[in-house]
Design an enzyme around this catalytic site. Structure first.
Site, PDB file in Angstrom:
ATOM      1  N   ASP A   1       0.817  -1.215   0.000  1.00 20.07           N
ATOM      2  CA  ASP A   1       0.000   0.000   0.000  1.00 20.07           C
ATOM      3  C   ASP A   1       0.852   1.267   0.000  1.00 20.07           C
ATOM      4  O   ASP A   1       0.426   2.318  -0.489  1.00 20.07           O
ATOM      5  CB  ASP A   1      -0.921   0.009   1.221  1.00 20.07           C
ATOM      6  CG  ASP A   1      -1.952  -1.110   1.165  1.00 20.07           C
ATOM      7  OD1 ASP A   1      -2.122  -1.695   0.078  1.00 20.07           O
ATOM      8  OD2 ASP A   1      -2.578  -1.382   2.201  1.00 20.07           O
ATOM      9  N   GLY A   2       2.066   1.180   0.528  1.00 17.66           N
ATOM     10  CA  GLY A   2       2.936   2.351   0.574  1.00 17.66           C
ATOM     11  C   GLY A   2       3.298   2.887  -0.801  1.00 17.66           C
ATOM     12  O   GLY A   2       3.523   4.086  -0.961  1.00 17.66           O
TER      13      GLY A   2
ATOM     14  N   ASN B   1      -4.617   8.852   2.813  1.00 16.31           N
ATOM     15  CA  ASN B   1      -5.116   8.111   3.976  1.00 16.31           C
ATOM     16  C   ASN B   1      -5.642   9.041   5.063  1.00 16.31           C
ATOM     17  O   ASN B   1      -6.842   9.104   5.296  1.00 16.31           O
ATOM     18  CB  ASN B   1      -4.020   7.212   4.545  1.00 16.31           C
ATOM     19  CG  ASN B   1      -4.102   5.789   4.035  1.00 16.31           C
ATOM     20  OD1 ASN B   1      -5.055   5.422   3.338  1.00 16.31           O
ATOM     21  ND2 ASN B   1      -3.112   4.982   4.353  1.00 16.31           N
TER      22      ASN B   1
ATOM     23  N   ASP C   1      -4.841  11.541  23.291  1.00 12.46           N
ATOM     24  CA  ASP C   1      -3.551  11.436  22.608  1.00 12.46           C
ATOM     25  C   ASP C   1      -3.533  12.183  21.279  1.00 12.46           C
ATOM     26  O   ASP C   1      -2.456  12.472  20.751  1.00 12.46           O
ATOM     27  CB  ASP C   1      -3.197   9.967  22.360  1.00 12.46           C
ATOM     28  CG  ASP C   1      -2.635   9.295  23.604  1.00 12.46           C
ATOM     29  OD1 ASP C   1      -2.438  10.000  24.605  1.00 12.46           O
ATOM     30  OD2 ASP C   1      -2.410   8.074  23.575  1.00 12.46           O
TER      31      ASP C   1
ATOM     32  N   THR D   1      -9.721   2.354   6.746  1.00 12.46           N
ATOM     33  CA  THR D   1      -9.267   0.996   7.035  1.00 12.46           C
ATOM     34  C   THR D   1      -7.793   0.969   7.436  1.00 12.46           C
ATOM     35  O   THR D   1      -7.197  -0.104   7.489  1.00 12.46           O
ATOM     36  CB  THR D   1      -9.479   0.093   5.799  1.00 12.46           C
ATOM     37  OG1 THR D   1      -8.906   0.715   4.645  1.00 12.46           O
ATOM     38  CG2 THR D   1     -10.955  -0.149   5.556  1.00 12.46           C
TER      39      THR D   1
ATOM     40  N   ALA E   1      -7.273   4.752  11.321  1.00 13.25           N
ATOM     41  CA  ALA E   1      -8.566   5.045  11.943  1.00 13.25           C
ATOM     42  C   ALA E   1      -9.250   3.795  12.478  1.00 13.25           C
ATOM     43  O   ALA E   1      -9.814   3.800  13.574  1.00 13.25           O
ATOM     44  CB  ALA E   1      -9.470   5.761  10.936  1.00 13.25           C
TER      45      ALA E   1
END
Length: 423
Positions: free
Chosen positions: A156-157, A248, A278, A289, A292
């Site tokens: 995914d990167g 994202n 935080d 997905t 989050a």
């Protein structure tokens, strides 16, 4: 005349309105970018009611179910992005690049660092095509209007990196799963020739993954930002601010401080709540997905026009994640009485400090990432949920035929015993 021309012609009026607003705040005009990946709603209701026309509407996208890739001229230039520091990706990379050059006669772009990979330099096949590759340097060379098509090899990167390279219009992206997770990479490399050929011929569905336009406005900046969302087509950044698109999420956290974050959240200028915890995650449906969902948010299909706001470890049992309409503007700032500053990062990159008096503006960008589907929008997404996140995976409940010893004569005997005992 397209929307860009209209914006350029209206620049003097926009600046004039900004000057008027400084003199009289009551004349403030709210303008924000709209990019809704959904069908345009019917405009009339009954014999009299209708939606007021909005001159700020910049972009409309058709029904996601009918989003299909088409080329108005054959694609010639392809950008190939491979996962870095992974030797297993090198053979597929060489095989793909060689095929694109020799069989498809395409101009292949790669990052300049690729040519310096010592493992690639040892490959004899790569030496034959090395001189035919066109290179670029990240952060120095502008790829706008140079690339027709993107192929990602990795996880995914690689798709997030492709999104980062194009801070305006993004070419169609075809992502092959050669990495770790592969939630956003639906294609398998086994029969890449057939799959790439289908895409080049225009036989593919698209998922338009919306992005968030994030802008840090520093306290020292002297510009009026009320009309800046309208200028996204023209200006990528502004003096005294950081302007970046994320696929994202944008994350605001407490950084190294031991104290709770104390962050004020505004929606279209109205104070919504203060976040004590935080930090805060503002994500796209694609990012729902990612970080989050780990923080307790729901998962949203990438075609849903929405922005998700998720607290990170809030010091309140009732602070649940919320979903707001795409196109609204979120403003995030440090509360005046906060004990510490905050830190912000964009898709895990460009981490920087948010000081007292600074603010972060987030809204939906008009430039989505057109991600090519292996099957279709629905199948790809649910397959990813099942394979990558093991969504709703559990042992099946046995059917009644397998439980006859519990539902057959045994239960009747028990009932008879109860009747006898109870007279």
């Amino acid at each position: 005349m397209d929307s860009n021309d209209e914006i350029c012609n209206n620049l003097p009026d926009l600046k004039k309105n900004a000057n008027i607003q400084k003199l009289d705040p009551s004349l403030r005009i709210l303008r924000r970018t709209r990019s809704l990946n959904a069908p345009s709603p019917f405009q009339q209701f009954g014999p009299c009611g209708r939606i007021m026309k909005n001159s700020a509407m910049v972009m409309q996208i058709q029904d996601p179910a009918s989003q299909r890739l088409t080329w108005y001229k054959p694609p010639l230039a392809v950008l190939v992005i491979k996962k870095v520091r992974d030797s297993t990706v090198l053979p597929p990379f060489v095989q793909l690049v060689e095929w694109l050059i020799q069989e498809k006669n395409m101009v292949v772009w790669v990052e300049s660092a690729v040519l310096e990979d010592p493992l690639l330099l040892e490959d004899k096949r790569f030496h034959k095509i090395k001189d035919k590759l066109v290179t670029f340097k990240d952060g120095k060379d502008d790829l706008t209007d140079r690339i027709d098509f993107i192929v990602c090899l990795g996880g995914d990167g690689t798709l997030l990196y492709a999104s980062l390279l194009f801070q305006k219009s993004v070419p169609p992206v075809m992502a092959f799963h050669l990495g770790s997770l592969g939630f956003l990479t639906p294609f398998q490399f086994d029969n890449f020739q057939e799959q790439v050929t289908n895409v080049l011929e225009g036989h593919a569905a698209l998922t338009l993954r919306s992005r968030l336009r994030c802008m840090i406005v520093r306290k020292s900046a002297k510009m009026d930002y009320d009309y800046l969302p309208m200028l996204e087509n023209i200006h990528g950044s502004h003096d005294g601010s950081t302007n970046i698109l994320v696929l994202n999420e944008v994350v605001i956290d407490r950084g190294p401080s031991p104290y709770l974050s104390n962050i004020d959240l505004f929606l279209d200028g109205k104070h919504i709540t203060s976040v004590q915890g935080d930090g805060l995650i503002v994500s796209t449906p694609t990012g729902s997905t990612a970080y989050a969902v780990a923080a307790g948010a729901s998962m949203i299909h990438p075609s849903v026009p929405a922005i998700m706001v998720t607290p990170i470890c809030p010091h309140s049992l009732s602070f649940r994640p919320i979903v707001v309409p795409a196109g609204v503007e979120l403003k995030i700032s440090i509360s005046p009485d906060s004990r510490n500053t905050a830190w912000v990062s964009f898709d895990g990159r460009n981490r920087q400090e948010l000081l007292h008096g600074d603010s972060l503006r987030v809204t939906t960008s008009i430039y989505p990432v057109p991600s090519i589907c292996a099957q279709d929008q629905i199948s790809d997404w649910f397959d990813s949920l099942a394979e990558c996140l093991h969504w709703n995976v559990r042992k099946r409940q046995k059917c009644l035929d397998e439980l006859s010893d519990l539902t057959g004569s045994g239960s009747e005997d028990t009932l008879d015993e109860l009747v006898v005992d109870g007279h």
